[in-house]
Motif scaffolding. Sequence first.
Motif, mmCIF file in Angstrom:
data_model
loop_
_atom_site.group_PDB
_atom_site.id
_atom_site.type_symbol
_atom_site.label_atom_id
_atom_site.label_comp_id
_atom_site.label_asym_id
_atom_site.label_seq_id
_atom_site.Cartn_x
_atom_site.Cartn_y
_atom_site.Cartn_z
ATOM 1 N N GLY A 106 -141.844 12.447 -13.169
ATOM 2 C CA GLY A 106 -142.406 11.112 -13.294
ATOM 3 C C GLY A 106 -141.670 10.134 -14.181
ATOM 4 N N ILE A 107 -140.453 10.469 -14.601
ATOM 5 C CA ILE A 107 -139.680 9.519 -15.408
ATOM 6 C C ILE A 107 -138.787 8.734 -14.462
ATOM 7 N N ARG A 108 -139.040 7.450 -14.381
ATOM 8 C CA ARG A 108 -138.284 6.591 -13.467
ATOM 9 C C ARG A 108 -136.882 6.324 -14.011
ATOM 10 N N PRO A 109 -135.931 6.118 -13.095
ATOM 11 C CA PRO A 109 -134.564 5.792 -13.541
ATOM 12 C C PRO A 109 -134.543 4.480 -14.316
ATOM 13 N N ILE A 110 -133.650 4.403 -15.266
ATOM 14 C CA ILE A 110 -133.485 3.183 -16.050
ATOM 15 C C ILE A 110 -132.676 2.211 -15.202
ATOM 16 N N GLU A 111 -133.237 1.049 -14.993
ATOM 17 C CA GLU A 111 -132.537 0.054 -14.197
ATOM 18 C C GLU A 111 -132.079 -1.080 -15.096
ATOM 19 N N ARG A 112 -130.800 -1.308 -15.061
ATOM 20 C CA ARG A 112 -130.242 -2.410 -15.824
ATOM 21 C C ARG A 112 -129.548 -3.338 -14.847
ATOM 22 N N LYS A 113 -129.916 -4.562 -14.889
ATOM 23 C CA LYS A 113 -129.257 -5.554 -14.047
ATOM 24 C C LYS A 113 -128.072 -6.114 -14.814
ATOM 25 N N ILE A 114 -126.918 -6.005 -14.215
ATOM 26 C CA ILE A 114 -125.713 -6.544 -14.816
ATOM 27 C C ILE A 114 -125.274 -7.719 -13.951
ATOM 28 N N GLU A 115 -125.243 -8.875 -14.564
ATOM 29 C CA GLU A 115 -124.852 -10.067 -13.832
ATOM 30 C C GLU A 115 -123.364 -9.997 -13.511
ATOM 31 N N ARG A 116 -123.064 -10.132 -12.246
ATOM 32 C CA ARG A 116 -121.670 -10.069 -11.795
ATOM 33 C C ARG A 116 -121.035 -11.454 -11.873
ATOM 34 N N THR A 117 -120.681 -11.804 -13.068
ATOM 35 C CA THR A 117 -120.039 -13.106 -13.265
ATOM 36 C C THR A 117 -118.602 -13.046 -12.765
ATOM 37 N N PRO A 118 -118.031 -14.192 -12.431
ATOM 38 C CA PRO A 118 -116.612 -14.205 -12.030
ATOM 39 C C PRO A 118 -115.705 -13.608 -13.112
ATOM 40 N N GLU A 119 -116.068 -13.827 -14.377
ATOM 41 C CA GLU A 119 -115.266 -13.282 -15.481
ATOM 42 C C GLU A 119 -115.316 -11.753 -15.495
ATOM 43 N N LEU A 120 -116.504 -11.187 -15.257
ATOM 44 C CA LEU A 120 -116.649 -9.730 -15.238
ATOM 45 C C LEU A 120 -115.867 -9.137 -14.066
ATOM 46 N N ILE A 121 -116.002 -9.740 -12.899
ATOM 47 C CA ILE A 121 -115.273 -9.255 -11.717
ATOM 48 C C ILE A 121 -113.769 -9.322 -11.968
ATOM 49 N N ALA A 122 -113.304 -10.411 -12.560
ATOM 50 C CA ALA A 122 -111.872 -10.560 -12.855
ATOM 51 C C ALA A 122 -111.408 -9.499 -13.853
ATOM 52 N N GLU A 123 -112.247 -9.209 -14.845
ATOM 53 C CA GLU A 123 -111.910 -8.192 -15.845
ATOM 54 C C GLU A 123 -111.791 -6.820 -15.189
ATOM 55 N N ILE A 124 -112.752 -6.482 -14.326
ATOM 56 C CA ILE A 124 -112.718 -5.191 -13.625
ATOM 57 C C ILE A 124 -111.489 -5.122 -12.721
ATOM 58 N N LYS A 125 -111.233 -6.207 -11.977
ATOM 59 C CA LYS A 125 -110.086 -6.238 -11.063
ATOM 60 C C LYS A 125 -108.780 -6.052 -11.817
ATOM 61 N N GLU A 126 -108.652 -6.708 -12.961
ATOM 62 C CA GLU A 126 -107.429 -6.593 -13.754
ATOM 63 C C GLU A 126 -107.186 -5.137 -14.176
ATOM 64 N N TYR A 127 -108.222 -4.496 -14.706
ATOM 65 C CA TYR A 127 -108.074 -3.090 -15.125
ATOM 66 C C TYR A 127 -107.806 -2.186 -13.931
ATOM 67 N N PHE A 128 -108.506 -2.430 -12.819
ATOM 68 C CA PHE A 128 -108.333 -1.610 -11.618
ATOM 69 C C PHE A 128 -106.906 -1.731 -11.098
ATOM 70 N N ASN A 129 -106.373 -2.950 -11.089
ATOM 71 C CA ASN A 129 -105.000 -3.166 -10.621
ATOM 72 C C ASN A 129 -103.964 -2.532 -11.537
ATOM 73 N N GLN A 130 -104.351 -2.250 -12.784
ATOM 74 C CA GLN A 130 -103.463 -1.548 -13.714
ATOM 75 C C GLN A 130 -103.489 -0.043 -13.471
ATOM 76 N N GLY A 131 -104.326 0.391 -12.518
ATOM 77 C CA GLY A 131 -104.392 1.804 -12.166
ATOM 78 C C GLY A 131 -105.442 2.592 -12.923
ATOM 79 N N MET A 132 -106.321 1.900 -13.640
ATOM 80 C CA MET A 132 -107.351 2.599 -14.413
ATOM 81 C C MET A 132 -108.462 3.098 -13.495
ATOM 82 N N SER A 133 -109.044 4.237 -13.842
ATOM 83 C CA SER A 133 -110.174 4.795 -13.092
ATOM 84 C C SER A 133 -111.454 4.055 -13.478
#
Length: 90
Positions: A36-63
């Motif tokens: 009966g313990i529900r999963p913790i749900e966190r909403k993370i706003e996908r701002t253009p800055e966050l997407i760009a940050e993830i893309k930059e790291y991903f393009n550097q080959g990071m997992s």
Amino acid sequence: EEWEAKRREGKKETEIAKEFGFRCLSEYMVYKRSIGIRPIERKIERTPELIAEIKEYFNQGMSGAAIAKVLSVKMTNHTVNKIIREEGLR
């Protein structure tokens, strides 16, 4: 009660799972839901800055796990990989 106390201490789900003796996070999550313990749900706003940050790291080959550790927003590697997939960054 014990789970709630560990969450108040600031522990992550993976840390709690290990403390309860689970070797696999998915087994822990299934068990947690079964009692009966529900999963913790966190909403993370996908701002253009966050997407760009993830893309930059991903393009550097990071997992996804490595990216999750260095992001300016706290999230799991599962969430990072989900964003990479859903935003077509692969």
